[in-house]
Design a protein around this motif. Structure first.
Motif, mmCIF file in Angstrom:
data_model
loop_
_atom_site.group_PDB
_atom_site.id
_atom_site.type_symbol
_atom_site.label_atom_id
_atom_site.label_comp_id
_atom_site.label_asym_id
_atom_site.label_seq_id
_atom_site.Cartn_x
_atom_site.Cartn_y
_atom_site.Cartn_z
ATOM 1 N N GLY A 40 -49.794 7.243 -15.448
ATOM 2 C CA GLY A 40 -50.200 7.784 -14.160
ATOM 3 C C GLY A 40 -49.067 8.184 -13.235
ATOM 4 O O GLY A 40 -49.323 8.608 -12.105
ATOM 5 N N TYR A 41 -47.823 8.050 -13.682
ATOM 6 C CA TYR A 41 -46.701 8.440 -12.833
ATOM 7 C C TYR A 41 -45.467 8.676 -13.708
ATOM 8 O O TYR A 41 -45.452 8.379 -14.909
ATOM 9 N N TRP A 42 -44.415 9.217 -13.083
ATOM 10 C CA TRP A 42 -43.130 9.390 -13.750
ATOM 11 C C TRP A 42 -42.120 8.437 -13.124
ATOM 12 O O TRP A 42 -42.102 8.261 -11.898
ATOM 13 N N GLU A 43 -41.310 7.803 -13.959
ATOM 14 C CA GLU A 43 -40.264 6.916 -13.463
ATOM 15 C C GLU A 43 -38.922 7.646 -13.492
ATOM 16 O O GLU A 43 -38.487 8.138 -14.531
ATOM 17 N N LEU A 44 -38.285 7.723 -12.339
ATOM 18 C CA LEU A 44 -36.944 8.292 -12.234
ATOM 19 C C LEU A 44 -35.954 7.164 -12.489
ATOM 20 O O LEU A 44 -35.914 6.184 -11.746
ATOM 21 N N GLY A 45 -35.195 7.276 -13.570
ATOM 22 C CA GLY A 45 -34.296 6.179 -13.915
ATOM 23 C C GLY A 45 -33.287 6.547 -14.980
ATOM 24 O O GLY A 45 -32.970 7.715 -15.171
ATOM 25 N N ARG A 46 -32.789 5.508 -15.672
ATOM 26 C CA ARG A 46 -31.774 5.668 -16.701
ATOM 27 C C ARG A 46 -30.549 6.383 -16.158
ATOM 28 O O ARG A 46 -29.984 7.260 -16.774
ATOM 29 N N TRP A 47 -30.171 5.960 -14.922
ATOM 30 C CA TRP A 47 -29.034 6.561 -14.236
ATOM 31 C C TRP A 47 -27.753 5.922 -14.750
ATOM 32 O O TRP A 47 -27.532 4.723 -14.565
ATOM 33 N N VAL A 48 -26.913 6.685 -15.395
ATOM 34 C CA VAL A 48 -25.630 6.171 -15.862
ATOM 35 C C VAL A 48 -24.564 7.243 -15.684
ATOM 36 O O VAL A 48 -24.841 8.437 -15.784
ATOM 37 N N ALA A 49 -23.359 6.794 -15.423
ATOM 38 C CA ALA A 49 -22.222 7.720 -15.292
ATOM 39 C C ALA A 49 -20.954 6.980 -15.661
ATOM 40 O O ALA A 49 -20.855 5.758 -15.490
ATOM 41 N N LEU A 50 -19.992 7.711 -16.195
ATOM 42 C CA LEU A 50 -18.690 7.123 -16.449
ATOM 43 C C LEU A 50 -18.057 6.701 -15.129
ATOM 44 O O LEU A 50 -18.319 7.302 -14.085
ATOM 45 N N LEU A 65 -45.648 15.702 -8.686
ATOM 46 C CA LEU A 65 -45.821 14.493 -9.493
ATOM 47 C C LEU A 65 -45.554 13.234 -8.678
ATOM 48 O O LEU A 65 -44.767 13.234 -7.737
ATOM 49 N N ALA A 66 -46.227 12.151 -9.064
ATOM 50 C CA ALA A 66 -45.981 10.842 -8.463
ATOM 51 C C ALA A 66 -44.753 10.227 -9.116
ATOM 52 O O ALA A 66 -44.647 10.173 -10.348
ATOM 53 N N ILE A 67 -43.816 9.743 -8.289
ATOM 54 C CA ILE A 67 -42.537 9.239 -8.765
ATOM 55 C C ILE A 67 -42.332 7.791 -8.321
ATOM 56 O O ILE A 67 -42.641 7.431 -7.182
ATOM 57 N N GLN A 68 -41.780 6.997 -9.226
ATOM 58 C CA GLN A 68 -41.410 5.619 -8.912
ATOM 59 C C GLN A 68 -39.993 5.361 -9.428
ATOM 60 O O GLN A 68 -39.601 5.876 -10.459
ATOM 61 N N VAL A 69 -39.238 4.562 -8.670
ATOM 62 C CA VAL A 69 -37.895 4.156 -9.082
ATOM 63 C C VAL A 69 -37.827 2.640 -9.051
ATOM 64 O O VAL A 69 -38.348 2.007 -8.131
ATOM 65 N N GLU A 70 -37.169 2.058 -10.053
ATOM 66 C CA GLU A 70 -36.972 0.616 -10.112
ATOM 67 C C GLU A 70 -35.472 0.331 -10.069
ATOM 68 O O GLU A 70 -34.794 0.369 -11.095
ATOM 69 N N CYS A 71 -34.951 0.064 -8.886
ATOM 70 C CA CYS A 71 -33.537 -0.293 -8.746
ATOM 71 C C CYS A 71 -33.381 -1.785 -9.059
ATOM 72 O O CYS A 71 -34.273 -2.576 -8.758
ATOM 73 N N THR A 72 -32.256 -2.168 -9.646
ATOM 74 C CA THR A 72 -32.006 -3.595 -9.837
ATOM 75 C C THR A 72 -31.205 -4.135 -8.658
ATOM 76 O O THR A 72 -30.640 -3.380 -7.867
ATOM 77 N N GLN A 73 -31.130 -5.459 -8.613
ATOM 78 C CA GLN A 73 -30.415 -6.126 -7.524
ATOM 79 C C GLN A 73 -28.912 -6.165 -7.758
ATOM 80 O O GLN A 73 -28.162 -6.691 -6.941
ATOM 81 N N ALA A 74 -28.435 -5.607 -8.881
ATOM 82 C CA ALA A 74 -27.016 -5.710 -9.229
ATOM 83 C C ALA A 74 -26.104 -4.994 -8.238
ATOM 84 O O ALA A 74 -24.935 -5.355 -8.096
#
Length: 233
Positions: A85-95, A119-128
């Motif tokens: 039911g939604y798209w997750e914006l994630g897998r953010w990585v960079a050198l 589209l409905a968007i959700q992001v899950e940030c970590t506490q790191a």
């Protein structure tokens, strides 16, 4: 330097050792000073997963990637992954030596695509660290509360949710610790000890050390997080 969009995956597959590059990029971005990778979703650190599962997701259009390339080398990646039911914006990585704002620039392109398709968007940030939270707010996303993940290999992981609803930020309430895309994250008894621990390690420093020793939050969100916790414990 070149950005490869979600609609040109054939260009990604033409890059030398692209599965290894994407796996190595993920592994490097989530490796601590002790040399150990702490990424919560380990399959993405394996080349075979990119060459099979992710390639299949790209083909079925259930995952879309935006990739920054410099002379054949992948230096940053962002994805939209289709959930229920939604798209997750994630897998953010960079050198670590990627250009400043590389991930933010890719996220902006991803958000342009989602706005075009409404589209409905959700992001899950970590506490790191709070860098991803900062990007979410620059993108105009809404703070949507907290989530608690199970510990993985002895490392506790928490979530700071964001979504693209055009409503007020999540308002703390008893029995609910988050509400991304209007889906309540209900308080559970097994969350209590972790929330108590979080209340003692909250910091507004940017962070980034792995494994995470603190709960990093943006300064203007600190009181809201503390209020969420107080209402549950």
């Amino acid at each position: 330097m070149k950005m490869i969009t979600a609609h040109a995956i054939s260009e990604v597959c033409s890059l030398p050792r692209w599965p290894e590059q994407l796996a190595d990029l993920t592994r490097e971005a989530w490796t601590g000073h002790d040399g150990k990778c702490y990424f919560p979703y380990r399959p993405l650190t394996e080349p075979m997963y990119w060459a099979t599962e992710v390639l299949d997701q790209w083909a079925r259009k259930t995952m879309k990637s935006w990739i920054l390339v410099d002379e054949g080398s992948i230096i940053a990646h962002v994805a939209m992954v289709l959930k229920e039911g939604y798209w997750e914006l994630g897998r953010w990585v960079a050198l670590k030596d990627a250009p400043r704002g590389a991930v933010h620039g890719l996220c902006e392109k991803a958000m342009e695509w989602t706005r075009h398709h409404n589209l409905a968007i959700q992001v899950e940030c970590t506490q790191a660290h709070s860098s991803s939270q900062y990007i979410c707010e620059r993108l105009g996303l809404r703070f949507a509360g907290l989530g608690i993940l199970a510990a993985i290999e002895g490392v506790a992981w928490d979530i700071i949710y964001y979504d693209n609803l055009e409503t007020l930020d999540f308002i703390p309430k008893p029995g609910i610790i988050g509400e991304p895309l209007r889906r309540p994250v209900k308080m559970k008894e097994e969350f209590r000890s972790r929330l108590i621990a979080v209340s003692e390690i909250i910091t507004t420093t940017r962070g980034g050390d792995l494994p995470p020793q603190h709960f990093h939050i943006l300064p203007h969100r600190e009181e809201t997080v503390r209020q969420i916790i107080r209402m549950q414990i």
